[in-house]
Scaffold this motif. Structure first.
Motif, PDB file in Angstrom:
ATOM      1  N   LYS A 207     -62.531   8.482 -86.826  1.00  0.00           N
ATOM      2  CA  LYS A 207     -61.780   8.499 -85.572  1.00  0.00           C
ATOM      3  C   LYS A 207     -60.743   9.624 -85.579  1.00  0.00           C
ATOM      4  N   ASN A 219     -61.021   6.813 -76.738  1.00  0.00           N
ATOM      5  CA  ASN A 219     -61.547   5.813 -75.816  1.00  0.00           C
ATOM      6  C   ASN A 219     -62.833   5.235 -76.366  1.00  0.00           C
ATOM      7  N   LEU A 220     -63.553   4.458 -75.545  1.00  0.00           N
ATOM      8  CA  LEU A 220     -64.703   3.698 -76.000  1.00  0.00           C
ATOM      9  C   LEU A 220     -65.761   4.524 -76.740  1.00  0.00           C
ATOM     10  N   HIS A 223     -64.498   5.169 -80.241  1.00  0.00           N
ATOM     11  CA  HIS A 223     -64.461   3.942 -81.034  1.00  0.00           C
ATOM     12  C   HIS A 223     -65.874   3.523 -81.440  1.00  0.00           C
ATOM     13  N   PHE A 224     -66.831   3.675 -80.534  1.00  0.00           N
ATOM     14  CA  PHE A 224     -68.235   3.326 -80.791  1.00  0.00           C
ATOM     15  C   PHE A 224     -68.797   4.185 -81.929  1.00  0.00           C
ATOM     16  N   ILE A 291     -69.200  -2.275 -84.366  1.00  0.00           N
ATOM     17  CA  ILE A 291     -69.091  -1.722 -83.013  1.00  0.00           C
ATOM     18  C   ILE A 291     -68.368  -2.704 -82.101  1.00  0.00           C
ATOM     19  N   VAL A 295     -64.396  -1.885 -81.093  1.00  0.00           N
ATOM     20  CA  VAL A 295     -64.227  -1.603 -79.660  1.00  0.00           C
ATOM     21  C   VAL A 295     -63.360  -2.692 -79.025  1.00  0.00           C
ATOM     22  N   THR A 296     -63.653  -3.963 -79.345  1.00  0.00           N
ATOM     23  CA  THR A 296     -62.864  -5.071 -78.804  1.00  0.00           C
ATOM     24  C   THR A 296     -61.428  -5.018 -79.314  1.00  0.00           C
ATOM     25  N   GLU A 298     -59.659  -2.458 -80.349  1.00  0.00           N
ATOM     26  CA  GLU A 298     -58.900  -1.371 -79.713  1.00  0.00           C
ATOM     27  C   GLU A 298     -58.465  -1.758 -78.303  1.00  0.00           C
ATOM     28  N   GLN A 299     -59.355  -2.422 -77.570  1.00  0.00           N
ATOM     29  CA  GLN A 299     -59.025  -2.829 -76.206  1.00  0.00           C
ATOM     30  C   GLN A 299     -57.977  -3.940 -76.188  1.00  0.00           C
TER      31      GLN A 299
END
Length: 314
Positions: A207, A219-220, A223-224, A291, A295-296, A298-299
């Protein structure tokens, strides 16, 4: 406006999430990831113990072939619910386990760097090893019960080794003593030191490099990509220790003298390839789990931080 002052009705730019936000966010994100990927984890456990189970008299003659073959066989012979056997213990594990090993990772980095911004590879590895070991020491009983549930096959008379999560805790403590709930603690600490370092440090560095060279924004997609890379690296590095941990935690009293004895027995009876049994489901599970989780996570961090710093004008 004075530095650090938050305007009413607005949020500060680039507000950093607190340790509490990271702690809660990591546990919640890990539970969501487990809910989605649990069948893959169950298939991985069945494949990992297959060589061992075939030697036990009266064990099921069913042979599992590949991750999707294993899932289909389980659904056909034991019903769809068998794919989520041990889910309660799994969620208990993630809420207590991931909160520590992932949620406290940044705090541990700051501890080792004494609050400075720069964190080298050694510092990251030390932080990953520390939080991984702390998490295992705290949440090991939930991992033992989860593995036992995932490994158990429905008997001919419809019975099971354990009837419920609570029954599993009680039965293990009664038959094997309190230390039975911490069975495999040392191989699990070893595994999670490796997993934490491979997973968190790899994610952290991928990252950081993506953002440093402006390949993507924070962003997504970023992160993915970082999570996928972390999942692959973790699977390659951690699979041998993961197989030994699964076999040892699922074993009956006296079956193996130690985790090392378990590993040597596997090597003698099944060869070196036994250490990579269930590699495909391990990768599918770890890759998809990473993944979903990162992703979750971070959100959740972003959303909770915005809420935390938002001041109502009323």
């Amino acid at each position: 406006m004075k530095p650090g002052v938050v305007m009413v009705g607005t949020k500060p730019i680039d507000a950093l999430p607190s340790a509490a936000v990271k702690f809660f966010g990591a546990g919640t994100a890990a539970c969501i990831a487990d809910l989605i990927t649990f069948p893959l984890d169950t298939a991985k456990v069945r494949l990992q113990i297959q060589g061992e189970a075939s030697k036990i008299e009266g064990a099921s003659a069913t042979k599992y072939r590949g991750v999707f073959g294993t899932i289909m066989t389980m659904v056909r012979t034991e019903g769809p619910r068998s794919l989520y056997s041990g889910l309660v213990a799994g969620l208990q594990r993630q809420m207590s386990f991931a909160s520590v090993r992932i949620g406290l990772y940044d705090s541990m980095k700051q501890f080792y760097t004494r609050g400075t911004e720069s964190a080298g590879i050694v510092t990251r590895l030390m932080a990953g090893c520390t939080t991984g070991a702390m998490a295992v020491a705290f949440a090991q009983p939930t991992d033992v019960v989860k593995v036992r549930f995932q490994a158990q096959v429905r008997l001919a008379d419809g019975g099971r080794r354990y009837n419920s999560t609570l029954d599993a805790y009680k039965t293990i403590a009664r038959n094997e003593g309190i230390k039975g709930l911490w069975k495999g603690c040392m191989p699990n600490i070893t595994r999670n030191a490796i997993v934490n370092c491979a997973e968190l440090v790899t994610y952290d560095m991928i990252k950081e490099l993506i953002l440093k060279y402006d390949l993507m924004t924070d962003n997504l997609p970023c992160h993915f990509t970082a999570a996928f890379g972390a999942g692959f690296c973790t699977t390659v590095v951690a699979s041998p220790v993961d197989v030994v941990k699964t076999r040892f935690m699922n074993s009956g009293a006296g079956q193996y003298g130690s985790a090392i004895n378990c590993a040597l027995t596997m090597l003698r009876s099944e060869g070196p390839t036994a250490f990579y049994k269930g590699f495909t489901p391990s990768f599918l599970r770890l890759g998809s789990w990473n993944i979903v989780m990162f992703v979750t996570y971070e959100q959740i961090k972003r959303g909770m931080t915005r809420t935390q710093y938002w001041e109502s004008p009323f």
